[in-house]
Motif scaffolding. Structure first.
Motif, PDB file in Angstrom:
ATOM      1  N   ALA A   1      -3.603  -5.088  -3.933  1.00 41.47           N
ATOM      2  CA  ALA A   1      -3.151  -4.025  -3.030  1.00 41.47           C
ATOM      3  C   ALA A   1      -3.827  -4.219  -1.670  1.00 41.47           C
ATOM      4  CB  ALA A   1      -3.508  -2.665  -3.617  1.00 41.47           C
ATOM      5  N   MET A   2      -3.691  -3.246  -0.785  1.00 38.34           N
ATOM      6  CA  MET A   2      -4.253  -3.376   0.564  1.00 38.34           C
ATOM      7  C   MET A   2      -4.930  -2.098   1.014  1.00 38.34           C
ATOM      8  SD  MET A   2      -2.223  -3.774   4.149  1.00 38.34           S
ATOM      9  CE  MET A   2      -1.241  -5.203   3.767  1.00 38.34           C
ATOM     10  N   GLU A   3      -6.034  -2.243   1.706  1.00 38.59           N
ATOM     11  CA  GLU A   3      -6.727  -1.104   2.309  1.00 38.59           C
ATOM     12  C   GLU A   3      -5.929  -0.547   3.481  1.00 38.59           C
ATOM     13  OE1 GLU A   3      -9.921   0.769   5.037  1.00 38.59           O
ATOM     14  OE2 GLU A   3      -8.271  -0.552   5.509  1.00 38.59           O
ATOM     15  N   ARG A   4      -5.771   0.753   3.558  1.00 40.83           N
ATOM     16  CA  ARG A   4      -5.198   1.387   4.746  1.00 40.83           C
ATOM     17  C   ARG A   4      -6.057   2.596   5.063  1.00 40.83           C
ATOM     18  NH1 ARG A   4      -1.121  -2.036   7.154  1.00 40.83           N
ATOM     19  NH2 ARG A   4      -3.188  -2.798   7.623  1.00 40.83           N
ATOM     20  N   GLY A   5      -7.224   2.332   5.618  1.00 42.36           N
ATOM     21  CA  GLY A   5      -8.162   3.405   5.923  1.00 42.36           C
ATOM     22  C   GLY A   5      -9.003   3.006   7.111  1.00 42.36           C
TER      23      GLY A   5
ATOM     24  N   ILE B   1       5.612  -2.238  -2.722  1.00 44.10           N
ATOM     25  CA  ILE B   1       6.542  -2.848  -3.662  1.00 44.10           C
ATOM     26  C   ILE B   1       7.493  -3.810  -2.936  1.00 44.10           C
ATOM     27  CG2 ILE B   1       8.078  -2.365  -5.618  1.00 44.10           C
ATOM     28  CD1 ILE B   1       5.418  -0.746  -5.701  1.00 44.10           C
ATOM     29  N   PRO B   2       7.395  -5.107  -3.240  1.00 44.12           N
ATOM     30  CA  PRO B   2       8.365  -6.047  -2.661  1.00 44.12           C
ATOM     31  C   PRO B   2       9.786  -5.697  -3.126  1.00 44.12           C
ATOM     32  CG  PRO B   2       6.493  -7.219  -3.602  1.00 44.12           C
ATOM     33  CD  PRO B   2       6.386  -5.786  -4.056  1.00 44.12           C
ATOM     34  N   ARG B   3      10.763  -6.077  -2.343  1.00 42.43           N
ATOM     35  CA  ARG B   3      12.159  -5.740  -2.673  1.00 42.43           C
ATOM     36  C   ARG B   3      12.767  -6.752  -3.651  1.00 42.43           C
ATOM     37  NH1 ARG B   3      10.556  -4.671   2.136  1.00 42.43           N
ATOM     38  NH2 ARG B   3      10.928  -2.633   3.075  1.00 42.43           N
ATOM     39  N   ARG B   4      13.331  -6.225  -4.727  1.00 37.02           N
ATOM     40  CA  ARG B   4      14.077  -7.007  -5.734  1.00 37.02           C
ATOM     41  C   ARG B   4      13.196  -8.046  -6.454  1.00 37.02           C
ATOM     42  NH1 ARG B   4      19.567  -8.208  -2.114  1.00 37.02           N
ATOM     43  NH2 ARG B   4      18.263  -9.878  -1.293  1.00 37.02           N
TER      44      ARG B   4
ATOM     45  N   VAL C   1      -3.264 -14.169  -8.174  1.00 38.44           N
ATOM     46  CA  VAL C   1      -2.823 -12.776  -8.268  1.00 38.44           C
ATOM     47  C   VAL C   1      -1.741 -12.661  -9.343  1.00 38.44           C
ATOM     48  CG1 VAL C   1      -1.626 -10.943  -7.005  1.00 38.44           C
ATOM     49  CG2 VAL C   1      -3.379 -12.310  -5.856  1.00 38.44           C
ATOM     50  N   PHE C   2      -1.796 -11.593 -10.138  1.00 40.17           N
ATOM     51  CA  PHE C   2      -0.771 -11.395 -11.163  1.00 40.17           C
ATOM     52  C   PHE C   2       0.420 -10.618 -10.585  1.00 40.17           C
ATOM     53  CE2 PHE C   2       0.592  -9.027 -15.170  1.00 40.17           C
ATOM     54  CZ  PHE C   2       1.397 -10.082 -15.600  1.00 40.17           C
ATOM     55  N   ILE C   3       0.180  -9.406 -10.113  1.00 41.87           N
ATOM     56  CA  ILE C   3       1.261  -8.629  -9.487  1.00 41.87           C
ATOM     57  C   ILE C   3       0.849  -8.383  -8.044  1.00 41.87           C
ATOM     58  CG2 ILE C   3       2.565  -6.477  -9.533  1.00 41.87           C
ATOM     59  CD1 ILE C   3       1.942  -6.318 -12.558  1.00 41.87           C
ATOM     60  N   ASP C   4       1.626  -8.898  -7.118  1.00 44.60           N
ATOM     61  CA  ASP C   4       1.206  -8.887  -5.722  1.00 44.60           C
ATOM     62  C   ASP C   4       1.841  -7.724  -4.959  1.00 44.60           C
ATOM     63  OD1 ASP C   4       0.017  -9.509  -3.380  1.00 44.60           O
ATOM     64  OD2 ASP C   4       0.718 -11.591  -3.299  1.00 44.60           O
ATOM     65  N   LEU C   5       1.061  -6.664  -4.802  1.00 48.80           N
ATOM     66  CA  LEU C   5       1.543  -5.494  -4.060  1.00 48.80           C
ATOM     67  C   LEU C   5       0.799  -5.373  -2.731  1.00 48.80           C
ATOM     68  CD1 LEU C   5       1.900  -2.843  -6.936  1.00 48.80           C
ATOM     69  CD2 LEU C   5       3.435  -4.708  -6.295  1.00 48.80           C
ATOM     70  N   LEU C   6       0.376  -6.522  -2.202  1.00 45.31           N
ATOM     71  CA  LEU C   6      -0.314  -6.526  -0.911  1.00 45.31           C
ATOM     72  C   LEU C   6       0.615  -5.961   0.150  1.00 45.31           C
ATOM     73  CD1 LEU C   6      -2.947  -7.538   0.566  1.00 45.31           C
ATOM     74  CD2 LEU C   6      -1.635  -9.562   1.173  1.00 45.31           C
ATOM     75  N   THR C   7       1.839  -6.411   0.124  1.00 47.30           N
ATOM     76  CA  THR C   7       2.778  -5.987   1.161  1.00 47.30           C
ATOM     77  C   THR C   7       4.212  -6.176   0.699  1.00 47.30           C
ATOM     78  OG1 THR C   7       3.515  -6.402   3.434  1.00 47.30           O
ATOM     79  CG2 THR C   7       2.611  -8.278   2.248  1.00 47.30           C
ATOM     80  N   ASP C   8       5.097  -5.440   1.354  1.00 46.45           N
ATOM     81  CA  ASP C   8       6.537  -5.640   1.153  1.00 46.45           C
ATOM     82  C   ASP C   8       7.070  -6.510   2.285  1.00 46.45           C
ATOM     83  OD1 ASP C   8       6.075  -3.744   3.173  1.00 46.45           O
ATOM     84  OD2 ASP C   8       8.026  -2.808   2.878  1.00 46.45           O
TER      85      ASP C   8
END
Ligand code: F0G
Length: 458
Positions: free
Chosen positions: A380-384, A409-412, A45-52
């Motif tokens: 990213a993540m499915e929320r449906g 968006i993970p913090r910092r 994964v390049f940018i991991d926005l799966l979860t914060d």
């Protein structure tokens, strides 16, 4: 000059290289993962926005605290530091640490729900509802209708609809309600806050009927920031004070320390109810560990204690929420359909409007999350409909009005340039949206299916 840029109140001391991959590589990786972003390898994964969740960067003070772990089986110094931080910041007397949020939910649900009781929540959260149901409870949605409309600009879409609570109490009696499970910055609604005025009204209603409020205070500080920004009378007030007021309306809370608390692992129950505390202490020993460590190492508790103090820094929380806003603004400017207003921890793509050619049974949000990874390596993540699972009584899919992809968006962790890369990828997909194909589920786990389900393209 108006609206000067506000930068992050920290600088970067250590970096973690990211792997840059080709489209062909990502196509293969996505197909091997059954079109489920949970089944990708993180290194791909390049940018991991799966979860914060658990993905925050710790501060130098937190890392220093890791070296001060008192790894005693009982009564570690770090437990007392944690207890003191929670007492000060949240305002609850009693603390039971757990290894993460769902463990706190498990214990709370088992102790506080009698079979057949209702548990009203301002929208469901996956694990919270699962534990309530496993304890014999029935989830009851009491969030305002506006929360189910992704285009509605209501500033407090996390608000509770007291009329819905009232109807439930009139239909089944107040004693049929175990407690109100109220979540700040409602995750499944798009990270939407409730107002303090609404909380006061809910609290008065509940107090009159002897029904306790137990917060899921996992993302409370972000909600406090929105109250400070949007609510009359709270402008300029420190988020620390707003949080204390918010928690004062509850009998206790469960918290996943992997979010607000800037931790990679951890959670806790905090309460002023002596009896609940005593029982939770007895139960934590069975499922987690002794009540002074609850499944955590001493060093974890020390980093938690320090994270809890850092999370209420006004400059930090402002920059955190503004980064989420930055991504949201870029997408709105490009005409990409997202949930409005932008929430505290994530931007949610509205997959129903993004992919109007796909019916909900073709899992549009799941397909969109997979396409995003293939386009740019952004996870990213499915929320449906997949996250919503099946109704335990009828066995049918639950069909939520919201069919979303969460860019969390993970913090910092990431810079705004990373956010720009994400925005451009979403824009590119939106331009070629007609080419995105629907999915068929080929493997479906019985509970919390979204974590491990597999799909193929149709
Ligand atoms: N409550 C809320 C509102 C959450 O978002 C989560 C976790 C939990 C409870 C459970 O906490 O993971 O520490 O056991 N949410 C993660 C997410 C998984 O990605 O939103 P946990």
């Amino acid at each position: 000059m108006k609206n000067r840029t506000v930068a992050e109140p920290y600088k970067i001391k250590m970096v973690e290289p990211l792997k840059v991959t080709t489209r062909a590589f990502r196509e293969e990786a996505m197909s091997a993962a059954g079109h489920n972003t949970f089944l990708l390898r993180s290194e791909d994964v390049f940018i991991d926005l799966l979860t914060d969740s658990g993905t925050s960067a710790m501060s130098d003070r937190q890392w220093a605290g890791m070296m001060l772990g008192d790894e005693a089986y009982a009564g570690a110094k770090n437990f007392y530091n944690l207890e003191e931080a929670i007492r000060e910041v949240y305002g609850f007397r009693h603390v039971v640490p757990t290894h993460q949020g769902r463990a706190a939910e498990h214990i709370t649900s088992q102790l506080r729900i009698r079979k057949g009781q209702y548990v009203p929540m301002n929208m469901y959260f996956t694990t919270t509802r699962e534990h309530a149901e496993r304890a014999g409870g029935t989830f009851h949605d009491c969030i305002i209708d506006e929360a189910h409309d992704p285009a509605c600009e209501h500033p407090f879409k996390g608000n509770v609809d007291v009329a819905k609570l009232d109807k439930l109490a009139r239909d089944h009696g107040a004693e049929s309600i175990a407690y109100l499970s109220i979540a700040p910055c409602v995750n499944m609604a798009g990270g939407q806050p409730f107002s303090m005025a609404n909380l006061r009204e809910v609290s008065a209603w509940a107090r009159e009927r002897g029904i306790p409020i137990i917060f899921d205070a996992t993302r409370a500080v972000e909600n406090c920031f929105f109250i400070r920004q949007r609510e009359e009378g709270y402008q300029g007030r420190p988020v620390a004070r707003i949080l204390r007021e918010m928690m004062s309306y509850g009998e206790g809370c469960t918290v996943s320390s992997k979010k607000d608390n800037l931790r990679n692992i951890g959670g806790f129950i905090a309460t002023n109810n002596e009896e609940f505390f005593t029982k939770a202490k007895e139960m934590v020993v069975v499922f987690e560990g002794l009540h002074t460590y609850g499944g955590l190492a001493g060093r974890d508790m020390e980093a938690m204690a320090r994270g809890i103090r850092e999370m209420v820094d006004d400059d930090y929380i402002a920059s955190r929420v503004r980064q989420v806003e930055h991504l949201g603004r870029r997408l709105v400017e490009a005409g990409v359909p997202i949930v409005r207003p932008v929430g505290g921890h994530a931007v949610f793509l509205d997959a129903k409007r993004f992919l109007p050619h796909l019916p909900q049974d073709r899992f549009p949000a799941q397909a969109l999350a997979a396409a995003l990874y293939v386009d740019s390596g952004v996870r990213a993540m499915e929320r449906g409909i997949v996250s919503a699972g099946r109704d335990p009584r009828t066995g049918d899919h639950r069909r939520p009005k919201l069919e979303l992809v969460r860019l969390t968006i993970p913090r910092r962790v990431y810079t705004n340039l990373h956010m720009d890369v994400v925005a451009e990828s979403c824009e590119a997909l939106y331009e070629e949206r007609d080419a995105i194909r629907g999915l068929r589920m080929t493997y479906e786990p019985e509970s919390l299916r979204f974590f491990q389900a597999r799909f193929e393209q149709v």
